[in-house]
Design a protein around this motif. Structure first.
Motif, PDB file in Angstrom:
ATOM      1  N   UNK A   1      23.262 -18.201   2.132  1.00 46.26           N
ATOM      2  CA  UNK A   1      23.901 -17.176   2.977  1.00 46.26           C
ATOM      3  C   UNK A   1      24.135 -15.873   2.209  1.00 46.26           C
ATOM      4  N   UNK A   2      23.895 -14.776   2.884  1.00 51.37           N
ATOM      5  CA  UNK A   2      24.208 -13.458   2.327  1.00 51.37           C
ATOM      6  C   UNK A   2      25.657 -13.067   2.579  1.00 51.37           C
ATOM      7  N   UNK A   3      26.265 -13.673   3.600  1.00 48.55           N
ATOM      8  CA  UNK A   3      27.635 -13.328   3.988  1.00 48.55           C
ATOM      9  C   UNK A   3      28.260 -14.535   4.659  1.00 48.55           C
ATOM     10  N   UNK A   4      29.562 -14.718   4.465  1.00 47.39           N
ATOM     11  CA  UNK A   4      30.290 -15.822   5.090  1.00 47.39           C
ATOM     12  C   UNK A   4      31.376 -15.256   6.003  1.00 47.39           C
ATOM     13  N   UNK A   5      31.412 -15.752   7.240  1.00 45.84           N
ATOM     14  CA  UNK A   5      32.460 -15.379   8.193  1.00 45.84           C
ATOM     15  C   UNK A   5      33.249 -16.639   8.505  1.00 45.84           C
TER      16      UNK A   5
ATOM     17  N   UNK B   1      29.515  -9.162  11.892  1.00 46.37           N
ATOM     18  CA  UNK B   1      28.084  -9.202  12.214  1.00 46.37           C
ATOM     19  C   UNK B   1      27.493  -7.797  12.121  1.00 46.37           C
ATOM     20  N   UNK B   2      28.221  -6.814  12.610  1.00 45.65           N
ATOM     21  CA  UNK B   2      27.744  -5.430  12.504  1.00 45.65           C
ATOM     22  C   UNK B   2      27.649  -5.007  11.031  1.00 45.65           C
ATOM     23  N   UNK B   3      28.648  -5.396  10.247  1.00 42.61           N
ATOM     24  CA  UNK B   3      28.598  -5.065   8.815  1.00 42.61           C
ATOM     25  C   UNK B   3      27.421  -5.742   8.132  1.00 42.61           C
ATOM     26  N   UNK B   4      27.162  -6.984   8.501  1.00 40.74           N
ATOM     27  CA  UNK B   4      26.032  -7.699   7.908  1.00 40.74           C
ATOM     28  C   UNK B   4      24.713  -7.017   8.243  1.00 40.74           C
ATOM     29  N   UNK B   5      24.588  -6.543   9.465  1.00 40.56           N
ATOM     30  CA  UNK B   5      23.366  -5.835   9.857  1.00 40.56           C
ATOM     31  C   UNK B   5      23.219  -4.537   9.063  1.00 40.56           C
ATOM     32  N   UNK B   6      24.326  -3.812   8.877  1.00 38.23           N
ATOM     33  CA  UNK B   6      24.263  -2.569   8.114  1.00 38.23           C
ATOM     34  C   UNK B   6      23.874  -2.829   6.661  1.00 38.23           C
ATOM     35  N   UNK B   7      24.262  -3.984   6.124  1.00 40.02           N
ATOM     36  CA  UNK B   7      23.926  -4.346   4.739  1.00 40.02           C
ATOM     37  C   UNK B   7      22.550  -5.012   4.634  1.00 40.02           C
ATOM     38  N   UNK B   8      21.875  -5.136   5.786  1.00 35.85           N
ATOM     39  CA  UNK B   8      20.543  -5.741   5.835  1.00 35.85           C
ATOM     40  C   UNK B   8      20.558  -7.196   5.387  1.00 35.85           C
TER      41      UNK B   8
ATOM     42  N   UNK C   1      30.045 -25.579  10.534  1.00 36.11           N
ATOM     43  CA  UNK C   1      29.557 -24.236  10.230  1.00 36.11           C
ATOM     44  C   UNK C   1      28.158 -24.057  10.797  1.00 36.11           C
ATOM     45  N   UNK C   2      27.719 -22.788  10.864  1.00 34.04           N
ATOM     46  CA  UNK C   2      26.413 -22.453  11.453  1.00 34.04           C
ATOM     47  C   UNK C   2      25.768 -21.333  10.658  1.00 34.04           C
ATOM     48  N   UNK C   3      24.431 -21.342  10.687  1.00 38.13           N
ATOM     49  CA  UNK C   3      23.675 -20.223  10.143  1.00 38.13           C
ATOM     50  C   UNK C   3      23.307 -19.285  11.289  1.00 38.13           C
ATOM     51  N   UNK C   4      23.697 -18.036  11.174  1.00 36.83           N
ATOM     52  CA  UNK C   4      23.218 -17.013  12.105  1.00 36.83           C
ATOM     53  C   UNK C   4      22.119 -16.240  11.376  1.00 36.83           C
ATOM     54  N   UNK C   5      20.895 -16.375  11.872  1.00 38.46           N
ATOM     55  CA  UNK C   5      19.761 -15.679  11.268  1.00 38.46           C
ATOM     56  C   UNK C   5      19.659 -14.312  11.933  1.00 38.46           C
ATOM     57  N   UNK C   6      19.854 -13.259  11.158  1.00 31.07           N
ATOM     58  CA  UNK C   6      19.857 -11.897  11.705  1.00 31.07           C
ATOM     59  C   UNK C   6      18.436 -11.339  11.796  1.00 31.07           C
ATOM     60  N   UNK C   7      18.256 -10.478  12.736  1.00 30.47           N
ATOM     61  CA  UNK C   7      16.957  -9.825  12.935  1.00 30.47           C
ATOM     62  C   UNK C   7      16.715  -8.824  11.821  1.00 30.47           C
ATOM     63  N   UNK C   8      15.464  -8.652  11.475  1.00 35.88           N
ATOM     64  CA  UNK C   8      15.079  -7.652  10.491  1.00 35.88           C
ATOM     65  C   UNK C   8      15.147  -6.273  11.106  1.00 35.88           C
ATOM     66  N   UNK C   9      15.495  -5.287  10.277  1.00 37.43           N
ATOM     67  CA  UNK C   9      15.433  -3.896  10.705  1.00 37.43           C
ATOM     68  C   UNK C   9      13.997  -3.433  10.666  1.00 37.43           C
ATOM     69  N   UNK C  10      13.585  -2.663  11.643  1.00 36.83           N
ATOM     70  CA  UNK C  10      12.197  -2.193  11.688  1.00 36.83           C
ATOM     71  C   UNK C  10      11.882  -1.401  10.423  1.00 36.83           C
ATOM     72  N   UNK C  11      10.693  -1.656   9.899  1.00 39.77           N
ATOM     73  CA  UNK C  11      10.263  -0.951   8.694  1.00 39.77           C
ATOM     74  C   UNK C  11      10.483  -1.765   7.444  1.00 39.77           C
ATOM     75  N   UNK C  12      11.212  -2.884   7.552  1.00 40.69           N
ATOM     76  CA  UNK C  12      11.444  -3.724   6.373  1.00 40.69           C
ATOM     77  C   UNK C  12      10.277  -4.697   6.183  1.00 40.69           C
TER      78      UNK C  12
END
Length: 204
Positions: free
Chosen positions: A107-111, A129-136, A193-204
């Motif tokens: 995990x990159x981040x724990x909530x 979740x928004x912070x995690x997306x901003x941190x990629x 607990x659960x893993x939330x797999x976040x979407x990639x930002x375009x261009x990555x």
């Protein structure tokens, strides 16, 4: 061979040496101003204006805030054929499935929502979740607690937070950030607990 000082030269030298050895004492009382100095001082004092009489600087114009609603954060784009698919039903590639099954996911981040009320848990989840997306970040570990049920997820009713989590992530405000939701490996909390797999930002 040096010559001897004459009597007048010797007297002058002794007088000079005596002056150098003396320490000048500071005057205890300042001298009084002469009449012409006092008159000049009165003229200067009369021409000086107090600071309180100075004209005030012009006030800066007030800038009005822009009218209209505040801009909402830009959400990641989601394909139309995926918009209606729940995070629990969304598919991942074989590499992701193998890493999740064997516990290789890091995990990159724990909530940690365990112990929060429903409203407080949702607010924390949305913000992080928004912070995690901003941190990629790609993998977010969400801890809900195991609840009362011991039957494997997701076939049976679960604790409140475990039951609400997929619904929260399916809402329009959070669904665009999430690729899929999977139960965590035992090393990361198992059924609590659960893993939330976040979407990639375009261009990555």
């Amino acid at each position: 061979m040096t010559r001897r000082l004459r009597p007048d030269e010797k007297a002058a030298w002794e007088a000079m040496a005596a002056q150098v050895g003396k320490k000048e004492k500071p005057s205890r009382k300042p001298r009084e101003l002469r009449p012409e100095e006092a008159a000049l001082w009165e003229q200067i004092a009369a021409s000086v204006r107090p600071l309180g009489n100075r004209p005030a600087a012009p006030a800066l114009p007030r800038v009005k805030p822009p009218e209209g609603p505040r801009a909402e954060p830009v959400l990641p784009a989601v394909a139309h054929h995926l918009a209606g698919i729940s995070v629990t039903d969304a598919t991942l590639d074989a590499v992701w499935d193998r890493k999740i099954r064997t516990g290789e996911v890091l995990p990159d981040l724990v909530i940690d929502l365990h112990g929060y009320t429903r409203e407080a848990a949702y607010n924390l989840l949305e913000r992080r979740i928004r912070q995690a997306h901003e941190r990629r970040a790609r993998v977010v570990l969400i801890v809900t607690g195991k609840g009362r049920s011991t039957t494997p997820w997701p076939e049976t009713p679960r604790g409140i937070l475990k039951e609400e989590l997929p619904r929260w992530l399916d809402q329009p405000g959070l669904r665009p950030y999430i690729s899929a939701l999977r139960p965590a490996h035992q090393r990361h909390g198992g059924m609590g607990a659960f893993y939330a797999i976040l979407r990639r930002t375009r261009g990555e």
